[in-house]
Design a protein around this motif. Sequence first.
Motif, mmCIF file in Angstrom:
data_model
loop_
_atom_site.group_PDB
_atom_site.id
_atom_site.type_symbol
_atom_site.label_atom_id
_atom_site.label_comp_id
_atom_site.label_asym_id
_atom_site.label_seq_id
_atom_site.Cartn_x
_atom_site.Cartn_y
_atom_site.Cartn_z
ATOM 1 N N UNK A 1 -29.773 39.279 -24.939
ATOM 2 C CA UNK A 1 -29.545 39.987 -26.157
ATOM 3 C C UNK A 1 -28.915 41.080 -26.039
ATOM 4 N N UNK A 2 -28.980 41.948 -27.133
ATOM 5 C CA UNK A 2 -28.454 43.251 -27.129
ATOM 6 C C UNK A 2 -29.331 44.185 -28.024
ATOM 7 N N UNK A 3 -29.094 45.564 -27.943
ATOM 8 C CA UNK A 3 -29.834 46.535 -28.551
ATOM 9 C C UNK A 3 -29.065 47.723 -28.616
ATOM 10 N N UNK A 4 -29.114 48.122 -29.776
ATOM 11 C CA UNK A 4 -28.012 49.454 -29.791
ATOM 12 C C UNK A 4 -29.120 50.565 -30.349
ATOM 13 N N UNK A 5 -28.503 51.811 -30.043
ATOM 14 C CA UNK A 5 -29.634 52.808 -30.256
ATOM 15 C C UNK A 5 -28.433 54.023 -30.507
ATOM 16 N N UNK A 6 -29.206 55.176 -30.951
ATOM 17 C CA UNK A 6 -28.473 56.346 -31.021
ATOM 18 C C UNK A 6 -29.335 57.578 -30.970
ATOM 19 N N UNK A 7 -28.875 58.698 -30.559
ATOM 20 C CA UNK A 7 -29.778 59.971 -30.468
ATOM 21 C C UNK A 7 -28.741 60.978 -30.341
ATOM 22 N N UNK A 8 -29.488 62.165 -30.077
ATOM 23 C CA UNK A 8 -28.580 63.509 -30.112
ATOM 24 C C UNK A 8 -28.826 64.295 -28.789
ATOM 25 N N UNK A 9 -27.909 64.445 -27.994
ATOM 26 C CA UNK A 9 -28.019 65.251 -26.998
ATOM 27 C C UNK A 9 -27.299 66.691 -26.980
ATOM 28 N N UNK A 10 -27.760 67.710 -26.837
ATOM 29 C CA UNK A 10 -27.102 68.969 -26.827
ATOM 30 C C UNK A 10 -26.388 69.165 -28.074
ATOM 31 N N UNK A 11 -26.981 68.509 -29.204
ATOM 32 C CA UNK A 11 -26.274 68.754 -30.634
ATOM 33 C C UNK A 11 -25.207 67.713 -30.662
ATOM 34 N N UNK A 12 -25.132 66.871 -29.744
ATOM 35 C CA UNK A 12 -23.825 65.713 -30.006
ATOM 36 C C UNK A 12 -24.560 64.293 -30.366
ATOM 37 N N UNK A 13 -23.984 63.801 -31.059
ATOM 38 C CA UNK A 13 -24.403 62.152 -31.137
ATOM 39 C C UNK A 13 -24.089 61.474 -30.180
ATOM 40 N N UNK A 14 -24.858 60.625 -29.561
ATOM 41 C CA UNK A 14 -24.578 59.558 -28.696
ATOM 42 C C UNK A 14 -25.269 58.452 -29.026
ATOM 43 N N UNK A 15 -24.348 57.430 -28.712
ATOM 44 C CA UNK A 15 -24.583 55.991 -29.208
ATOM 45 C C UNK A 15 -24.367 54.949 -28.222
ATOM 46 N N UNK A 16 -25.063 53.896 -28.306
ATOM 47 C CA UNK A 16 -24.834 52.895 -26.945
ATOM 48 C C UNK A 16 -25.334 51.422 -27.394
ATOM 49 N N UNK A 17 -24.826 50.627 -26.571
ATOM 50 C CA UNK A 17 -24.891 49.042 -26.761
ATOM 51 C C UNK A 17 -25.344 48.684 -25.496
ATOM 52 N N UNK A 18 -26.769 48.239 -25.445
ATOM 53 C CA UNK A 18 -27.384 47.711 -24.244
ATOM 54 C C UNK A 18 -27.190 46.041 -24.352
ATOM 55 N N UNK A 19 -26.495 45.626 -23.225
ATOM 56 C CA UNK A 19 -26.592 44.066 -23.063
ATOM 57 C C UNK A 19 -27.762 43.820 -22.113
ATOM 58 N N UNK A 20 -28.592 42.854 -22.422
ATOM 59 C CA UNK A 20 -29.768 42.574 -21.685
ATOM 60 C C UNK A 20 -29.504 41.158 -21.216
ATOM 61 N N UNK A 21 -29.926 40.941 -19.799
ATOM 62 C CA UNK A 21 -29.979 39.778 -19.074
ATOM 63 C C UNK A 21 -31.248 39.637 -18.467
#
Length: 147
Positions: free
Chosen positions: A64-84
């Motif tokens: 499946x997949x898991x999405x996430x977001x966070x801030x790093x040094x004031x900049x928004x980060x977003x990710x999609x993790x594909x899980x196997x």
Amino acid sequence: MAFHYVARGLIRDADHILLVRAIGDTMTFLPGGHIEFGESASVALARELSEEASIDAKVGTFVGAAENEWFLDGQLQAEINLIFDVETDLTHQKPVVSNEAHLEFFWVPCGLIDQWNLFPESLRSLIRSNQLPEHTFWGSGIKLKSG
């Protein structure tokens, strides 16, 4: 904003799961890494596991997949993790040695996953059960935005 496209593996042995973290950090992750442009997720995962810890892996079923977001040094980060699901000859009774000085790998009991600050957080319920889901997993750490 920065976007990260990532492949991660569920590497299990008995009731243990393999996790990784940057040395000195409190957050942990499933092993894996960034998918390069033009690379399939399963090939990227096998490459990352080999590069990071010389893990000879057979990348199996897409879980499946898991999405996430966070801030790093004031900049928004977003990710999609594909899980196997990943098959290896690793055992939780032997440490996994990192090839990268900034990373450490370790085994933890699946039932204690909440104590290990795993991200994306939505993966914790998947790991806690120590079973592959009957249907494709979807987890999100994205806060719903109105408007």
